[in-house]
Write a protein that holds these residues in place. Structure first.
Motif, PDB file in Angstrom:
ATOM      1  N   ARG A 307      45.490  38.463  35.750  1.00 27.38           N
ATOM      2  CA  ARG A 307      44.619  38.933  34.668  1.00 27.38           C
ATOM      3  C   ARG A 307      45.343  38.860  33.332  1.00 27.38           C
ATOM      4  O   ARG A 307      44.735  38.688  32.288  1.00 27.38           O
ATOM      5  N   ILE A 308      46.670  39.014  33.391  1.00 21.78           N
ATOM      6  CA  ILE A 308      47.468  38.957  32.165  1.00 21.78           C
ATOM      7  C   ILE A 308      47.721  37.506  31.768  1.00 21.78           C
ATOM      8  O   ILE A 308      47.495  37.122  30.626  1.00 21.78           O
ATOM      9  N   HIS A 309      48.147  36.720  32.761  1.00 23.71           N
ATOM     10  CA  HIS A 309      48.380  35.283  32.498  1.00 23.71           C
ATOM     11  C   HIS A 309      48.444  34.568  33.848  1.00 23.71           C
ATOM     12  O   HIS A 309      49.021  35.089  34.806  1.00 23.71           O
ATOM     13  N   THR A 310      47.898  33.373  33.903  1.00 28.50           N
ATOM     14  CA  THR A 310      47.911  32.634  35.169  1.00 28.50           C
ATOM     15  C   THR A 310      49.332  32.346  35.643  1.00 28.50           C
ATOM     16  O   THR A 310      49.583  32.265  36.854  1.00 28.50           O
ATOM     17  N   ASP A 311      50.283  32.203  34.714  1.00 28.25           N
ATOM     18  CA  ASP A 311      51.683  31.967  35.101  1.00 28.25           C
ATOM     19  C   ASP A 311      52.236  33.154  35.877  1.00 28.25           C
ATOM     20  O   ASP A 311      53.085  32.978  36.767  1.00 28.25           O
ATOM     21  N   PHE A 312      51.786  34.366  35.534  1.00 31.68           N
ATOM     22  CA  PHE A 312      52.260  35.565  36.224  1.00 31.68           C
ATOM     23  C   PHE A 312      51.867  35.518  37.694  1.00 31.68           C
ATOM     24  O   PHE A 312      52.629  35.951  38.570  1.00 31.68           O
ATOM     25  N   GLU A 313      50.649  35.025  37.969  1.00 33.79           N
ATOM     26  CA  GLU A 313      50.185  34.955  39.357  1.00 33.79           C
ATOM     27  C   GLU A 313      50.907  33.842  40.111  1.00 33.79           C
ATOM     28  O   GLU A 313      51.345  34.034  41.246  1.00 33.79           O
ATOM     29  N   ARG A 314      51.016  32.680  39.479  1.00 37.92           N
ATOM     30  CA  ARG A 314      51.665  31.539  40.150  1.00 37.92           C
ATOM     31  C   ARG A 314      53.125  31.829  40.485  1.00 37.92           C
ATOM     32  O   ARG A 314      53.615  31.475  41.549  1.00 37.92           O
ATOM     33  N   GLY A 315      53.824  32.481  39.552  1.00 35.37           N
ATOM     34  CA  GLY A 315      55.249  32.718  39.762  1.00 35.37           C
ATOM     35  C   GLY A 315      55.578  34.138  40.207  1.00 35.37           C
ATOM     36  O   GLY A 315      56.733  34.575  40.092  1.00 35.37           O
ATOM     37  N   PHE A 316      54.584  34.852  40.729  1.00 33.97           N
ATOM     38  CA  PHE A 316      54.766  36.265  41.085  1.00 33.97           C
ATOM     39  C   PHE A 316      55.944  36.465  42.038  1.00 33.97           C
ATOM     40  O   PHE A 316      56.078  35.772  43.043  1.00 33.97           O
ATOM     41  N   ILE A 317      56.820  37.424  41.694  1.00 32.66           N
ATOM     42  CA  ILE A 317      57.929  37.817  42.565  1.00 32.66           C
ATOM     43  C   ILE A 317      57.654  39.207  43.137  1.00 32.66           C
ATOM     44  O   ILE A 317      57.579  39.397  44.352  1.00 32.66           O
ATOM     45  N   ARG A 318      57.475  40.171  42.227  1.00 34.78           N
ATOM     46  CA  ARG A 318      57.156  41.530  42.678  1.00 34.78           C
ATOM     47  C   ARG A 318      56.590  42.319  41.492  1.00 34.78           C
ATOM     48  O   ARG A 318      56.638  41.877  40.337  1.00 34.78           O
ATOM     49  N   ALA A 319      56.077  43.500  41.814  1.00 31.83           N
ATOM     50  CA  ALA A 319      55.531  44.387  40.779  1.00 31.83           C
ATOM     51  C   ALA A 319      56.266  45.710  40.843  1.00 31.83           C
ATOM     52  O   ALA A 319      56.367  46.322  41.915  1.00 31.83           O
ATOM     53  N   GLU A 320      56.820  46.133  39.718  1.00 30.81           N
ATOM     54  CA  GLU A 320      57.414  47.468  39.627  1.00 30.81           C
ATOM     55  C   GLU A 320      56.331  48.400  39.089  1.00 30.81           C
ATOM     56  O   GLU A 320      55.822  48.190  37.974  1.00 30.81           O
TER      57      GLU A 320
END
Length: 364
Positions: A307-320
């Motif tokens: 939702r923030i940026h498509t790059d965030f989803e493609r390169g997702f590592i983890r969520a703090e």
């Protein structure tokens, strides 16, 4: 998210729209005042974002928004092109959910298109036009599917559902009132039927009933009907909403308190909309920006990051992530939240919760 405000002429649609959007749509005492839909974007009030802004003294603060469309009044025969019927139905097709304003007050100075106050009749008029429009869609789909069935017998299940829905509509009932399993519901949703769209009934009442309309017989009738569709009812006095739309936040709070009203009609409508569409908000916070992001309940962390940026989803590592309430309990200190073990590191299967404050880690 776009919501369409509908209703018969002179039930208070444009007055309500003006109040909640301050967009200045024309509100007049004659039918078809609204021809083309007025559109207003409303900021969703969120105390959590205000508090985060104060904590971080962020340079930028962004609230989520809802788009309201004030759609032309409808009369009987709209599905056949009467009044502004075709335009009306086309505008409804574009919205995610319907806000159906129903008149639940007496006022001899405001004419009613049918000459009487009968909210259930008003609801039936609009629902009937939506149903008739849907039946035309279904009849074409049934004809096409029946023809294709000769070469593809797997379409029989689809045809059976189409006929079931059509028979249900023929009884004068909206598709949203049908009992469907998950697979059937997904298929019916794909048909884009107007009477299947989620709906909120807004009971427009006088100032005397503005608190909750508990003693208003018209409101009781609307609530009973809405229960058959598992729909929500929000009681609003459009005139009061118009008045408070001109006040600042402190004046508005005092005015509502004097009237014995716990929250504004806009706040009630937004809450009902989020509940109806199964939406939640997660938060991002820092010195540069504090922001609310709207997602569907059940969304997993990578898709939320998208939702923030498509790059965030493609390169997702983890969520703090840390729950907003826990963060505030720690005095608005992320380091204190970390010391108490409240900041969690979540992976791709984490389902984001309402009020999560999230920092996403990703590969570029």
């Amino acid at each position: 998210m776009k919501l369409g405000i509908v209703g018969l002429p002179n039930v208070g649609k444009s007055t309500l729209f003006n109040a909640i959007t301050k967009a200045g749509a024309e509100a007049a005492n004659y039918p078809f005042c609204t021809i083309e839909p007025n559109v207003g974007v409303v900021t969703v009030p969120d105390e959590r974002i205000r508090n985060l802004h104060e904590i971080y003294n962020s340079k930028k603060t962004v609230y989520t928004t809802i788009e309201f469309c004030d759609i032309a009044g409808l009369v009987k025969g709209a599905s056949k092109g009467e009044g502004l019927g075709n335009k009306f139905l086309g505008h409804i097709r574009e919205v995610a959910a319907i806000v159906h304003v129903v008149r639940c007050f007496e006022n001899d100075n405001i004419v009613h298109v049918d000459g009487r106050i009968d909210p259930l009749s008003d609801i039936e008029t609009i629902n009937t036009e939506l149903i008739l429009s849907d039946m035309e869609v279904l009849e074409r789909r049934i004809t096409k599917t029946t023809k294709n069935l000769k070469g593809d017998k797997t379409l029989q299940k689809e045809l059976d559902i189409l006929n079931r829905v059509n028979d249900f509509l023929a009884e004068g009932k909206s598709a949203r009132a049908m009992e469907l399993d998950e697979e059937e519901a997904e298929f019916v949703k794909s048909l884009d039927l107007l009477s299947y769209k989620p709906i909120i009934y807004v009971a427009n009442v006088s100032e005397d009933d503005a608190a909750d309309g508990a003693d208003n017989e018209y409101v009781k009738a609307v609530r009973q009907f809405a229960a058959t569709e598992d729909a929500e009812v929000v009681v609003i006095c459009a005139e009061i909403e118009q008045e408070i739309s001109e006040l600042d936040e402190d004046e508005k709070a005092m005015f509502l308190e004097e009237l014995g009203i716990s929250e504004s009609g806009l706040d009630k409508l937004i809450k009902a909309s989020y509940s109806l569409l199964n939406l939640i908000s997660f938060l991002t916070a820092g010195e540069d920006e504090c922001r609310a992001w709207t997602i569907r309940r059940g969304t997993k962390a990578p898709q939320a990051a998208g939702r923030i940026h498509t790059d965030f989803e493609r390169g997702f590592i983890r969520a703090e992530t840390v729950a907003y309430d826990k963060f505030i309990e720690c005095g608005g200190s992320m380091s204190a939240a970390r010391e108490k073990g409240l900041v969690r590191s979540e992976g791709k299967e984490y389902v984001v919760q309402d009020g999560d404050i999230i920092t996403f880690l990703f590969n570029v």
